[in-house]
Design an enzyme around this catalytic site. Structure first.
Site, PDB file in Angstrom:
ATOM      1  N   GLU A 244       0.825  -1.207   0.000  1.00  0.00           N
ATOM      2  CA  GLU A 244       0.000   0.000   0.000  1.00  0.00           C
ATOM      3  C   GLU A 244       0.861   1.261   0.000  1.00  0.00           C
ATOM      4  O   GLU A 244       0.512   2.270  -0.626  1.00  0.00           O
ATOM      5  CB  GLU A 244      -0.939  -0.014   1.212  1.00  0.00           C
ATOM      6  CG  GLU A 244      -2.079  -1.018   1.121  1.00  0.00           C
ATOM      7  CD  GLU A 244      -1.657  -2.428   1.486  1.00  0.00           C
ATOM      8  OE1 GLU A 244      -2.471  -3.359   1.322  1.00  0.00           O
ATOM      9  OE2 GLU A 244      -0.492  -2.613   1.943  1.00  0.00           O
TER      10      GLU A 244
ATOM     11  N   HIS B 171     -10.409  -6.034   9.811  1.00  0.00           N
ATOM     12  CA  HIS B 171     -11.080  -5.950   8.510  1.00  0.00           C
ATOM     13  C   HIS B 171     -12.524  -5.474   8.637  1.00  0.00           C
ATOM     14  O   HIS B 171     -13.318  -5.679   7.728  1.00  0.00           O
ATOM     15  CB  HIS B 171     -11.086  -7.317   7.808  1.00  0.00           C
ATOM     16  CG  HIS B 171      -9.733  -7.841   7.459  1.00  0.00           C
ATOM     17  ND1 HIS B 171      -8.899  -8.418   8.373  1.00  0.00           N
ATOM     18  CD2 HIS B 171      -9.064  -7.856   6.272  1.00  0.00           C
ATOM     19  CE1 HIS B 171      -7.778  -8.793   7.781  1.00  0.00           C
ATOM     20  NE2 HIS B 171      -7.848  -8.454   6.505  1.00  0.00           N
TER      21      HIS B 171
END
Length: 338
Positions: free
Chosen positions: A66, A135
């Protein structure tokens, strides 16, 4: 109204893809990059079908870094392109927060306006499907708290398309946060409501304009994302008891439509704020503070519903316990004396 005039209905994921595809056809500088956005079409169908039309030069799968690909998107935006970078889960922001906040959000200011950063950081938020603490967060408040980024959160297909067009065309960085439960996935059924009529032509929903999803005189319920639909369900149940709740969908957090919220509270006198983010230092407190500043003399009662300050549990009963449900919202409205 354009929404009423449309004959077809789309899921939220299809509405988002339609807006992205339209912008890519109209501007060669628009491209998509992220993990599993090409061959897979996004794990939440956020880019489904784009690879087949636009090819790998404009729909790019990236390595699992990322830091690298968000940084690359910032650089591309500063060079005049309009990247759409998907951060697969908002929870992964910690890996690339320097690129998001110290680069994407600040570079226009730090350069004295010499560069713009016209990019969309698209990311999946929310729980309710047992994906545990790393998540399942929304983190709306985290991004809204940090200056330099616009933050949008659609709750319906109609809003998703209009907000996506506006986000891609904006010359500033926009964080586009979509709730997984609302996307219309076969393996994660959506509640009633996100699938809506959507016009085929492109349109923009201006940032900073909340939507009154349901009118009422007895209490104001302010929320966003998944909880718009839970609030509407609660409002229908309350109506059976003679209580008419007004439900406001904020749609964008930055800019925030304080005026619509304050006007509603001046009418109802009661405020309930519902959020899937954490309770402390978050959206619920910010909304209550703004109403107190703008309509304190009209405010008779306040209730806040949000995730308690704990990691979101994996176990289904525990996850349901911490995430405000329809009955919780109805109880909160009743607690205001409505």
């Amino acid at each position: 109204m354009a929404q009423a005039a449309a004959e077809r209905e789309l899921t939220m994921s299809r509405a988002m893809v339609e807006a992205i595809a339209t912008e890519m056809r109209g501007d060669d500088e628009v491209f998509v990059m992220g993990e599993d956005v090409a061959d897979y079409g996004g794990i939440f169908d956020s880019t489904q079908g784009l690879l087949e039309e636009f090819g790998r030069d404009r729909v790019m799968d990236v390595p699992i870094s990322e830091t690298a690909f968000i940084g690359a998107a910032v650089g591309a935006a500063q060079q005049g392109m309009r990247p759409i970078a998907e951060l697969m889960f908002v929870d992964f922001f910690g890996v690339c927060m320097d690129q998001i906040y110290n680069q994407m959000a600040k570079n226009t200011y730090m350069s004295g306006g010499a560069v713009n950063v016209p990019m969309v950081l698209m990311t999946a938020v929310g729980g309710t499907y047992n994906d545990a603490a790393q998540h399942s967060q929304t983190l709306y408040g985290t991004f809204a708290h940090l200056p330099g980024m616009k933050v949008v959160v659609p709750s319906t297909a109609y809003d998703a398309k209009g907000l996506m067009h506006a986000a891609i065309r904006d010359d500033n960085p926009v964080v586009y946060m979509f709730h997984k439960r609302l996307m219309g996935l076969g393996w994660m059924p959506a509640p009633e409501g996100p699938k809506t009529p959507v016009p085929e032509e492109d349109y923009e929903i201006p940032f900073g304009e909340a939507d009154v999803k349901r009118e009422g005189d007895d209490a104001t319920v302010v929320t966003l994302g998944l909880h718009v639909h839970r609030a509407l369900e609660a409002a229908e149940a309350l109506a059976d008891d003679g209580v008419e709740a007004e439900v406001i969908d904020l749609r964008t957090l930055v800019p925030l439509d304080t005026e619509t919220v304050v006007e509603s509270v001046r009418k109802t006198g009661r405020l309930v704020v519902v959020d899937e983010d954490y309770r402390s230092f978050g959206l619920t407190g910010e909304i209550v503070a703004r109403v107190a500043e703008g309509a304190l003399s009209d405010l008779e009662a306040v209730e806040r519903l949000a995730i308690p300050d704990v990691p979101i549990p994996y176990a289904r009963p525990l996850e349901r316990e911490v995430n405000p449900g329809v009955e919780d919202i109805a109880e909160a409205v009743r607690a205001t004396g409505a």
